[in-house]
Design a protein around this motif. Structure first.
Motif, PDB file in Angstrom:
ATOM      1  N   UNK A  43       0.711  -1.170  -0.007  1.00 36.15           N
ATOM      2  CA  UNK A  43       0.176   0.202   0.011  1.00 36.15           C
ATOM      3  C   UNK A  43       0.743   1.354   0.101  1.00 36.15           C
ATOM      4  N   UNK A  44       1.912   1.169   0.301  1.00 30.16           N
ATOM      5  CA  UNK A  44       3.117   2.313   0.378  1.00 30.16           C
ATOM      6  C   UNK A  44       4.250   2.216  -0.597  1.00 30.16           C
ATOM      7  N   UNK A  54       5.586  -3.731   9.297  1.00 29.15           N
ATOM      8  CA  UNK A  54       4.264  -4.018  10.004  1.00 29.15           C
ATOM      9  C   UNK A  54       4.315  -5.708  10.175  1.00 29.15           C
ATOM     10  N   UNK A  55       4.458  -6.307   9.014  1.00 30.89           N
ATOM     11  CA  UNK A  55       4.358  -7.872   9.333  1.00 30.89           C
ATOM     12  C   UNK A  55       5.689  -8.334  10.581  1.00 30.89           C
ATOM     13  N   UNK A  56       6.817  -7.829  10.397  1.00 34.12           N
ATOM     14  CA  UNK A  56       7.778  -7.821  11.471  1.00 34.12           C
ATOM     15  C   UNK A  56       7.265  -7.767  12.761  1.00 34.12           C
ATOM     16  N   UNK A  57       6.622  -6.523  12.904  1.00 33.48           N
ATOM     17  CA  UNK A  57       6.016  -6.420  14.322  1.00 33.48           C
ATOM     18  C   UNK A  57       4.957  -7.362  14.655  1.00 33.48           C
ATOM     19  N   UNK A  58       3.990  -7.698  13.791  1.00 35.06           N
ATOM     20  CA  UNK A  58       2.951  -8.492  14.347  1.00 35.06           C
ATOM     21  C   UNK A  58       3.764 -10.140  14.669  1.00 35.06           C
ATOM     22  N   UNK A  87      -0.866 -14.753  13.116  1.00 37.43           N
ATOM     23  CA  UNK A  87      -1.387 -13.386  13.717  1.00 37.43           C
ATOM     24  C   UNK A  87      -1.777 -12.445  12.566  1.00 37.43           C
ATOM     25  N   UNK A  88      -2.692 -11.430  13.045  1.00 39.67           N
ATOM     26  CA  UNK A  88      -2.917 -10.321  11.862  1.00 39.67           C
ATOM     27  C   UNK A  88      -3.015  -9.127  12.756  1.00 39.67           C
ATOM     28  N   UNK A  89      -2.388  -8.119  12.096  1.00 38.81           N
ATOM     29  CA  UNK A  89      -2.271  -6.747  12.493  1.00 38.81           C
ATOM     30  C   UNK A  89      -3.313  -5.999  11.973  1.00 38.81           C
ATOM     31  N   UNK A  90      -3.502  -4.722  12.513  1.00 38.62           N
ATOM     32  CA  UNK A  90      -4.656  -3.877  11.966  1.00 38.62           C
ATOM     33  C   UNK A  90      -3.948  -2.515  12.062  1.00 38.62           C
ATOM     34  N   UNK A  91      -3.468  -2.017  10.726  1.00 33.78           N
ATOM     35  CA  UNK A  91      -2.816  -0.712  10.831  1.00 33.78           C
ATOM     36  C   UNK A  91      -4.003   0.421  10.125  1.00 33.78           C
ATOM     37  N   UNK A  92      -4.210   1.185  11.240  1.00 31.72           N
ATOM     38  CA  UNK A  92      -5.597   1.934  11.019  1.00 31.72           C
ATOM     39  C   UNK A  92      -5.204   3.474  11.378  1.00 31.72           C
ATOM     40  N   UNK A  93      -6.153   4.298  11.280  1.00 36.49           N
ATOM     41  CA  UNK A  93      -5.947   5.715  11.453  1.00 36.49           C
ATOM     42  C   UNK A  93      -6.023   5.887  12.909  1.00 36.49           C
ATOM     43  N   UNK A  99      -1.247   7.139  11.098  1.00 34.79           N
ATOM     44  CA  UNK A  99      -1.722   5.570  11.054  1.00 34.79           C
ATOM     45  C   UNK A  99      -0.735   5.008  12.314  1.00 34.79           C
ATOM     46  N   UNK A 100      -1.390   4.058  12.589  1.00 32.48           N
ATOM     47  CA  UNK A 100      -0.590   2.910  13.626  1.00 32.48           C
ATOM     48  C   UNK A 100      -1.370   1.512  13.962  1.00 32.48           C
ATOM     49  N   UNK A 101      -0.447   0.893  14.169  1.00 32.75           N
ATOM     50  CA  UNK A 101      -1.093  -0.558  14.565  1.00 32.75           C
ATOM     51  C   UNK A 101      -1.869  -0.581  15.835  1.00 32.75           C
TER      52      UNK A 101
END
Length: 149
Positions: A43-44, A54-58, A87-93, A99-101
């Motif tokens: 997306x970026x 983000x995947x690495x954090x999750x 695991x599933x992480x949600x990056x949201x406003x 944006x943040x996880x």
């Protein structure tokens, strides 16, 4: 206390599909010289064939939870044969127009062996203890939930 390091290396290269920008691809080197190809998320303008931060954090949250779960289970006399999670992480406003996880959902599937088998209450207690003790979870603001049904 312990210290943890990695090495991040990026070199300017043209973006593979967008001539108006640069490649986000870079390498992360970890202990033992393991190299991970990393980019921004798709997306970026990132490379879909690379891991993204983000995947690495999750993954770090899931891995930390698992390692505590395994240690606690062993301490309590349970033999874990396998442990899997998606695991599933949600990056949201967020409120600050960024944006943040915001949340991470763990869905571990665990198989036990040996003579002593835990019931669902024991498994839930082990998860709760792992959740409380996980260093990574304690370091982030995202809500972490465990779907262990």
């Amino acid at each position: 206390m312990s210290v943890h390091q990695s090495a991040i290396r990026w070199q300017h290269n043209p973006h593979e599909t967008d001539a108006n920008t640069y490649s986000r691809n870079h390498q992360v080197t970890l202990n033992g010289s393991q190299q991970v190809n990393v980019s921004a998320s798709v997306e970026f303008k990132g490379d879909p064939n690379c891991a993204d931060p983000e995947q690495m954090l999750v993954s770090a949250v899931s891995s930390c939870h698992m390692l505590f779960f395994l240690a606690i289970a062993e301490f309590q006399g349970y033999q874990v044969e396998s442990y899997e999670d998606d695991p599933v992480g949600h990056l949201e406003s967020n409120d600050r127009k960024g944006m943040e996880m915001t949340r991470i959902v763990l869905s571990p599937r665990i198989n036990f062996g040996g003579d002593k088998m835990p019931d669902q209450k024991a498994i839930s207690r082990i998860h709760a203890s792992a959740h409380r003790n996980c260093f990574i979870r304690n370091s982030i603001t995202a809500e972490v939930t465990i779907n262990n049904s």
